[in-house]
Design a protein around this motif. Structure first.
Motif, PDB file in Angstrom:
ATOM      1  N   THR A 127       0.828  -1.206   0.000  1.00  0.00           N
ATOM      2  CA  THR A 127       0.000   0.000   0.000  1.00  0.00           C
ATOM      3  C   THR A 127       0.859   1.251   0.000  1.00  0.00           C
ATOM      4  OG1 THR A 127      -1.695  -1.219   1.221  1.00  0.00           O
ATOM      5  CG2 THR A 127      -1.867   1.174   1.223  1.00  0.00           C
ATOM      6  N   SER A 128       2.035   1.194   0.628  1.00  0.00           N
ATOM      7  CA  SER A 128       2.914   2.360   0.696  1.00  0.00           C
ATOM      8  C   SER A 128       3.473   2.754  -0.667  1.00  0.00           C
ATOM      9  CB  SER A 128       4.069   2.084   1.663  1.00  0.00           C
ATOM     10  OG  SER A 128       3.591   1.848   2.970  1.00  0.00           O
ATOM     11  N   ASP A 129       3.362   1.860  -1.643  1.00  0.00           N
ATOM     12  CA  ASP A 129       3.841   2.160  -2.996  1.00  0.00           C
ATOM     13  C   ASP A 129       2.778   2.844  -3.855  1.00  0.00           C
ATOM     14  OD1 ASP A 129       6.374   0.760  -2.609  1.00  0.00           O
ATOM     15  OD2 ASP A 129       5.210  -1.096  -2.713  1.00  0.00           O
ATOM     16  N   GLU A 141      -3.166   6.807 -18.300  1.00  0.00           N
ATOM     17  CA  GLU A 141      -4.524   7.148 -18.758  1.00  0.00           C
ATOM     18  C   GLU A 141      -4.510   8.437 -19.570  1.00  0.00           C
ATOM     19  OE1 GLU A 141      -6.687   7.139 -15.095  1.00  0.00           O
ATOM     20  OE2 GLU A 141      -7.091   4.966 -15.181  1.00  0.00           O
ATOM     21  N   PHE A 142      -3.736   9.421 -19.136  1.00  0.00           N
ATOM     22  CA  PHE A 142      -3.621  10.685 -19.864  1.00  0.00           C
ATOM     23  C   PHE A 142      -3.102  10.454 -21.277  1.00  0.00           C
ATOM     24  CE2 PHE A 142      -0.983  14.312 -21.177  1.00  0.00           C
ATOM     25  CZ  PHE A 142      -1.886  15.362 -21.068  1.00  0.00           C
ATOM     26  N   LEU A 143      -2.221   9.472 -21.431  1.00  0.00           N
ATOM     27  CA  LEU A 143      -1.627   9.179 -22.738  1.00  0.00           C
ATOM     28  C   LEU A 143      -2.498   8.269 -23.593  1.00  0.00           C
ATOM     29  CD1 LEU A 143       2.109   8.748 -21.639  1.00  0.00           C
ATOM     30  CD2 LEU A 143       1.047  10.726 -22.745  1.00  0.00           C
ATOM     31  N   GLY A 144      -3.683   7.903 -23.100  1.00  0.00           N
ATOM     32  CA  GLY A 144      -4.641   7.175 -23.923  1.00  0.00           C
ATOM     33  C   GLY A 144      -4.557   5.670 -23.846  1.00  0.00           C
ATOM     34  N   ASN A 145      -4.347   5.150 -22.636  1.00  0.00           N
ATOM     35  CA  ASN A 145      -4.257   3.704 -22.455  1.00  0.00           C
ATOM     36  C   ASN A 145      -5.349   3.193 -21.520  1.00  0.00           C
ATOM     37  OD1 ASN A 145      -1.360   2.963 -23.627  1.00  0.00           O
ATOM     38  ND2 ASN A 145      -1.150   4.880 -22.490  1.00  0.00           N
ATOM     39  N   GLU A 146      -5.775   1.954 -21.764  1.00  0.00           N
ATOM     40  CA  GLU A 146      -6.614   1.251 -20.797  1.00  0.00           C
ATOM     41  C   GLU A 146      -5.692   0.766 -19.679  1.00  0.00           C
ATOM     42  OE1 GLU A 146      -9.291  -2.830 -20.323  1.00  0.00           O
ATOM     43  OE2 GLU A 146      -8.401  -2.303 -22.273  1.00  0.00           O
ATOM     44  N   VAL A 147      -6.051   1.096 -18.441  1.00  0.00           N
ATOM     45  CA  VAL A 147      -5.175   0.794 -17.313  1.00  0.00           C
ATOM     46  C   VAL A 147      -5.953   0.035 -16.242  1.00  0.00           C
ATOM     47  CG1 VAL A 147      -3.548   1.741 -15.625  1.00  0.00           C
ATOM     48  CG2 VAL A 147      -3.934   2.948 -17.773  1.00  0.00           C
ATOM     49  N   GLU A 148      -5.310  -0.975 -15.672  1.00  0.00           N
ATOM     50  CA  GLU A 148      -5.880  -1.711 -14.547  1.00  0.00           C
ATOM     51  C   GLU A 148      -4.875  -1.713 -13.409  1.00  0.00           C
ATOM     52  OE1 GLU A 148      -8.096  -6.006 -13.550  1.00  0.00           O
ATOM     53  OE2 GLU A 148      -7.442  -5.515 -15.590  1.00  0.00           O
ATOM     54  N   ARG A 149      -5.362  -1.771 -12.177  1.00  0.00           N
ATOM     55  CA  ARG A 149      -4.475  -1.750 -11.016  1.00  0.00           C
ATOM     56  C   ARG A 149      -4.581  -3.044 -10.212  1.00  0.00           C
ATOM     57  NH1 ARG A 149      -6.569   3.561  -8.679  1.00  0.00           N
ATOM     58  NH2 ARG A 149      -7.077   3.812 -10.877  1.00  0.00           N
ATOM     59  N   MET A 150      -3.488  -3.383  -9.567  1.00  0.00           N
ATOM     60  CA  MET A 150      -3.444  -4.537  -8.676  1.00  0.00           C
ATOM     61  C   MET A 150      -2.498  -4.164  -7.532  1.00  0.00           C
ATOM     62  SD  MET A 150      -2.116  -8.439  -9.437  1.00  0.00           S
ATOM     63  CE  MET A 150      -3.103  -8.588 -10.922  1.00  0.00           C
ATOM     64  N   PHE A 151      -3.073  -3.794  -6.385  1.00  0.00           N
ATOM     65  CA  PHE A 151      -2.282  -3.235  -5.302  1.00  0.00           C
ATOM     66  C   PHE A 151      -2.072  -4.231  -4.164  1.00  0.00           C
ATOM     67  CE2 PHE A 151      -3.697   1.425  -6.265  1.00  0.00           C
ATOM     68  CZ  PHE A 151      -2.890   1.422  -7.379  1.00  0.00           C
ATOM     69  N   ASP A 152      -0.932  -4.084  -3.485  1.00  0.00           N
ATOM     70  CA  ASP A 152      -0.606  -4.821  -2.260  1.00  0.00           C
ATOM     71  C   ASP A 152      -0.573  -6.331  -2.484  1.00  0.00           C
ATOM     72  OD1 ASP A 152       0.093  -5.044   0.420  1.00  0.00           O
ATOM     73  OD2 ASP A 152      -1.984  -5.133   1.107  1.00  0.00           O
ATOM     74  N   VAL A 153       0.250  -6.755  -3.441  1.00  0.00           N
ATOM     75  CA  VAL A 153       0.378  -8.192  -3.730  1.00  0.00           C
ATOM     76  C   VAL A 153       1.857  -8.591  -3.699  1.00  0.00           C
ATOM     77  CG1 VAL A 153      -1.766  -8.443  -5.024  1.00  0.00           C
ATOM     78  CG2 VAL A 153       0.306  -7.684  -6.222  1.00  0.00           C
ATOM     79  N   GLY A 154       2.598  -8.040  -2.745  1.00  0.00           N
ATOM     80  CA  GLY A 154       4.024  -8.282  -2.672  1.00  0.00           C
ATOM     81  C   GLY A 154       4.393  -9.697  -2.287  1.00  0.00           C
ATOM     82  N   VAL A 155       5.688  -9.990  -2.354  1.00  0.00           N
ATOM     83  CA  VAL A 155       6.168 -11.358  -2.181  1.00  0.00           C
ATOM     84  C   VAL A 155       6.055 -11.865  -0.744  1.00  0.00           C
ATOM     85  CG1 VAL A 155       7.729 -11.199  -4.142  1.00  0.00           C
ATOM     86  CG2 VAL A 155       8.554 -10.563  -1.884  1.00  0.00           C
ATOM     87  N   ILE A 177       5.723  -1.924  -9.230  1.00  0.00           N
ATOM     88  CA  ILE A 177       6.215  -0.881  -8.336  1.00  0.00           C
ATOM     89  C   ILE A 177       6.412  -1.470  -6.949  1.00  0.00           C
ATOM     90  CG2 ILE A 177       5.680   1.377  -7.331  1.00  0.00           C
ATOM     91  CD1 ILE A 177       3.915   1.852  -9.855  1.00  0.00           C
ATOM     92  N   ALA A 178       7.649  -1.422  -6.454  1.00  0.00           N
ATOM     93  CA  ALA A 178       7.925  -2.046  -5.162  1.00  0.00           C
ATOM     94  C   ALA A 178       9.138  -1.414  -4.501  1.00  0.00           C
ATOM     95  CB  ALA A 178       8.160  -3.546  -5.337  1.00  0.00           C
ATOM     96  N   GLY A 179       9.089  -1.364  -3.179  1.00  0.00           N
ATOM     97  CA  GLY A 179      10.223  -0.911  -2.391  1.00  0.00           C
ATOM     98  C   GLY A 179      10.847  -2.094  -1.672  1.00  0.00           C
ATOM     99  N   MET A 180      11.312  -1.861  -0.433  1.00  0.00           N
ATOM    100  CA  MET A 180      11.990  -2.911   0.332  1.00  0.00           C
ATOM    101  C   MET A 180      13.110  -3.530  -0.510  1.00  0.00           C
ATOM    102  SD  MET A 180      10.541  -2.849   3.302  1.00  0.00           S
ATOM    103  CE  MET A 180       9.028  -2.478   4.156  1.00  0.00           C
ATOM    104  N   GLU A 181      13.044  -4.853  -0.776  1.00  0.00           N
ATOM    105  CA  GLU A 181      14.099  -5.486  -1.566  1.00  0.00           C
ATOM    106  C   GLU A 181      13.769  -5.532  -3.053  1.00  0.00           C
ATOM    107  OE1 GLU A 181      11.399  -9.024  -1.185  1.00  0.00           O
ATOM    108  OE2 GLU A 181      11.660  -7.005  -0.407  1.00  0.00           O
TER     109      GLU A 181
END
Length: 251
Positions: A127-129, A141-155, A177-181
């Protein structure tokens, strides 16, 4: 004014050649002293110039927005805007869209047409990402793409990611998009035959060095097809993903 629209108006007889020539005087750029605004970038690169607000004064951003709208840019994207700059743009354009998490402001004079070859999927480790992910989402989306999200599914709970393999495999380009390692990019890269754009974030404890550890992990990924942008660069990832998507790589 968008040069293609200008030429169409001349072709259709809705604009005199002399008037078109007058409007073209400001092309391909305007020099405001503190900024040289590139009005031909859409024509050359397929994407208009975007206003990077960090380090700019409110007055400078206002001047750039005013110039772009006067020239005829139908839609304008400003990134890394703070509350003060966003409020200034909203005073100029009350219908602008301010995303405080992404730190983006979007002015839409015309609907954005979906012109990409497929879907861009934005995945975060945690979630922090999401602030970086939101910047990528708004940009794509601004550039004209269909976008889908999938959040908080880290290892740390990889079953969350594996339960959504159908969504991963339906995407044409994936931004991870990920932090930590930063291991999530390698995992996703091993699950898909589509290009993966990895974004390290500055999320993590002391030894993460402000995202450098995630950056190095992603650069050293053993999964093929993973490219890497700089730390917290959601905008850059979306721009690259947009270019890939419009190559229609799924065909």
């Amino acid at each position: 004014m968008d040069i293609m629209n200008l030429l169409e108006k001349v072709k259709d007889g809705n604009l005199a050649v002399e008037d078109a020539a007058e409007q073209l005087k400001s092309f391909p750029f305007d020099d405001l002293g503190y900024a040289v605004i590139d009005h031909h970038r859409q024509l050359r690169n397929g994407c208009p110039e975007v206003i990077y607000c960090a380090g700019k004064t409110v007055e400078q951003v206002e001047g750039i927005v005013k110039n772009m709208l006067e020239i005829g840019h139908s839609n304008v994207l400003a990134t890394r805007a703070n509350d003060t700059i966003a409020e200034a743009i909203l005073r100029m354009c009350p219908d602008a869209e301010w995303n405080s998490l992404a730190r983006t402001v979007v002015i839409k004079r015309n609907p954005v047409a979906i012109t990409g070859g497929g879907k861009i999927l934005v995945i975060t480790g945690g979630t922090s990402d999401i602030p970086v992910a939101d910047e990528a989402l708004v940009t794509a989306e601004f550039l004209g793409n269909e976008v889908e999200r999938m959040f908080d599914v880290g290892v740390a709970g990889i079953h969350r990611l594996l339960s959504k393999l159908d969504i991963i495999r339906s995407a044409n380009v994936i931004i991870v998009i990920a932090g930590m390692e930063g291991a999530l990019a390698s995992v996703v890269g091993g699950l898909t035959d589509k290009p993966v754009v990895a974004v390290p974030t500055s999320v993590g404890y002391g030894a993460s060095f402000g995202g450098v550890s995630a950056l190095l992990s992603m650069l050293n990924s053993c999964a093929n097809g993973v490219s890497v942008v700089n730390i917290d660069n959601g905008f850059g990832a979306a721009y690259i993903a947009n270019s890939m998507n419009k190559l229609n790589l799924s065909k």
